[in-house]
Design an enzyme around this catalytic site. Structure first.
Site: not given
Ligand code: NAD
Length: 494
Positions: A174, A248, A282, A382
């Protein structure tokens, strides 16, 4: 306007409910098309397809055949890297040079893990009991749920999908609702190169879809890349379901410049560390720790260079920073900058001549704060945007203490010409990655992941396979007679 479809069991279809979400270009504001807004019904179908494909043959497909398919997928990604990059750039606003580069990097990931698919060896273990043979099998866990964020869809997915397929798992993917299009294109390539139906299924949608997938008791493992809050919620559900989870998550990574650093190089590394991809990574080096004697010079040059970063069309090769990927994210970044200004930190960017923002697109000016207190939100939270927080330190001990005084532990950087110091400090930093005299470098072979609130588990590198394999121990009595363990040891196994 194209109506995109999800991929379940080798077929393309809309969501069961018929609901859709819009995909928009954050630079032009144009609606690019729609994606299915999947719910629990679609997710259940995708998991069922993945289960059937796992039990129906993928788990026993010879490793060498899985390797072949991973190699042809890598070839297909390479052949379509420009196209995939262009799709992703339109969807999330990231520079085209970077999205094409990430597609090629993803291809390298598939190749790297292809090499493991037929080398998932167990061990034979000599026991202290004569006449017994003991060995381990490393078996695929089963159906893996792979959930990714919007900032680097192809790369984040490759980190998960490549080891999962090499291990013999089937998957339900997803991507983020803010950037699903490149993942849907990848699903087409997966079909075209001949993966059996149901091995790779892709559903799209927002939190409801993600919750249905990560909260399902029918999946065998969950791998999530995203925000700390969502990661914590998923971890709780997985704990209740006894489903293992890899997280992650975010970071507030320290990039430490010592006085003995090559300052020009450190400056370039500090700039790239925070402003590449508009800080929407990230691993962003968002806390720049600078030693007293080089502090003023470095900070002044950093602010000047930041103010000259060329903002614009992410497709233009002359552009250095594109728009922020979506509106909620842009608003969050602007809110953090406002809060930073009233926190007592010095906004050095406000002292520079302000470049004009492009006349369209979700842009935020690169911003450098100095005199940041390491206990303030500017240093602790962050932002996921182009905002650098500079913190001054006196000596090595203070640098280490400041760097480690964080709830996160994803990445870190050290700039020094003192070899002993480099290794000494690298050993002391609490982080999954330490870069020395570089920043943001990555390789398929090198493990990546976080500690503390940055998550747990590892992606890339040999370690990533462990997230998709489980170890089975097999103990064989080779003697002619049955050995009763009660008689021999007085105790059975637990
Ligand atoms: P997010 O947590 O809002 O969403 C990530 C994914 O989870 C999306 O596909 C979203 O639709 C889904 N999602 C949202 N709510 C959910 C729930 N309750 N249950 C299951 N899935 C759900 O994050 P974002 O805004 O898309 O991404 C930004 C974040 O990602 C930042 O905090 C960044 O640091 C992190 N990030 C981490 C890495 C890493 O490798 N450590 C890499 C890239 C981004």
């Amino acid at each position: 306007m194209r109506e995109h479809l999800v991929h379940i069991d080798g077929e393309r279809r809309p969501s069961a409910s018929g609901r859709t979400l819009e995909a928009t270009d954050p630079y032009t504001g144009e609606v690019l098309g729609t994606i299915p807004d999947c719910d629990a019904a679609d997710v259940a179908d995708a998991i069922a397809a993945a289960r059937a494909a796992f039990d129906g043959g993928w788990r026993t497909t010879p490793g060498i055949e899985r390797a072949r398919l991973l190699h042809v997928l890598a070839d297909a990604i390479d052949a379509h890297a420009e196209e995939i990059g262009a799709i992703e750039t339109r969807d999330n606003g990231k520079l085209l040079t970077e999205t094409v580069g990430q597609a090629r990097f993803a291809a390298r990931n598939y190749r790297f893990f292809a090499g493991y698919a037929d080398k998932l060896y167990g061990r034979t273990i000599p026991l202290d009991r004569p006449g017994m043979l003991d060995y381990t099998l490393r078996e695929p866990v089963g159906v893996a749920a792979l959930i990714t964020a919007w900032n680097s869809p192809m790369q984040l997915l490759a980190n998960k999908l490549a080891p999962a397929l090499a291990a013999g798992c089937t998957v339900v993917v997803k991507p983020s609702e803010h950037a699903s299009l490149s993942t849907l294109r990848l699903a087409e390539l997966v079909d075209e190169v001949g993966f059996p139906p149901g091995v790779v299924n892709v559903v799209t949608g927002a939190a409801e879809c993600g919750r249905a997938l990560s909260g399902s008791t029918a999946v065998d493992t969950v791998s999530f890349t995203g925000s700390v809050g969502t990661g914590a919620a998923i971890a709780q559900t997985c704990a209740a379901n006894h489903v293992p989870v890899t997280l992650e998550l975010g970071g507030k990574s320290p990039n430490i410049v010592f006085e003995d650093a090559d300052v020009d190089r450190a400056l370039a590394g500090a700039l790239a560390g925070i402003f590449s991809a508009g800080g929407q990574t990230c691993i962003a080096g968002s806390r720049i720790l600078v030693q007293d004697s080089v502090h003023d010079e470095l900070v002044e040059r950093l602010a000047r260079r930041a103010s000259r970063i060329r903002l614009g069309d992410p497709r233009d090769p002359g552009t250095q920073m594109g728009p922020v990927a979506n509106e909620p994210q842009r608003d969050r970044i602007l809110g953090a900058i406002e809060a930073g200004r009233s926190s007592g930190a010095r906004d050095l960017s406000a002292e520079q001549p302000a470049a004009d923002l492009p006349d369209k697109g979700l842009f935020v000016r690169p911003t450098v704060f100095a005199d940041v207190d390491n206990s303030s939100p500017l240093a602790r939270e962050e932002i996921f945007g182009p905002v650098a927080s500079v913190i001054r330190f006196r000596d090595e001990a203070e640098a280490i203490a400041l760097a480690n005084d964080s709830e996160f532990g994803l990445a870190s950087g050290i700039w020094t010409t003192d070899l002993s110091r480099a290794h000494r400090v690298a050993a002391r930093l609490v982080a999954g990655t330490v870069w020395v005299n570089t920043y943001r470098a990555s390789a398929a072979q090198a493990p990546f992941g976080g500690v503390r609130r940055s998550g747990h588990g590892r992606e890339r590198g040999e370690e990533a396979l462990d997230e998709y394999l489980r170890v089975k121990n097999v103990m064989v009595d080779l003697s002619a007679d049955y050995h009763d363990s009660f008689e021999e040891t007085g105790a059975g196994d637990e």
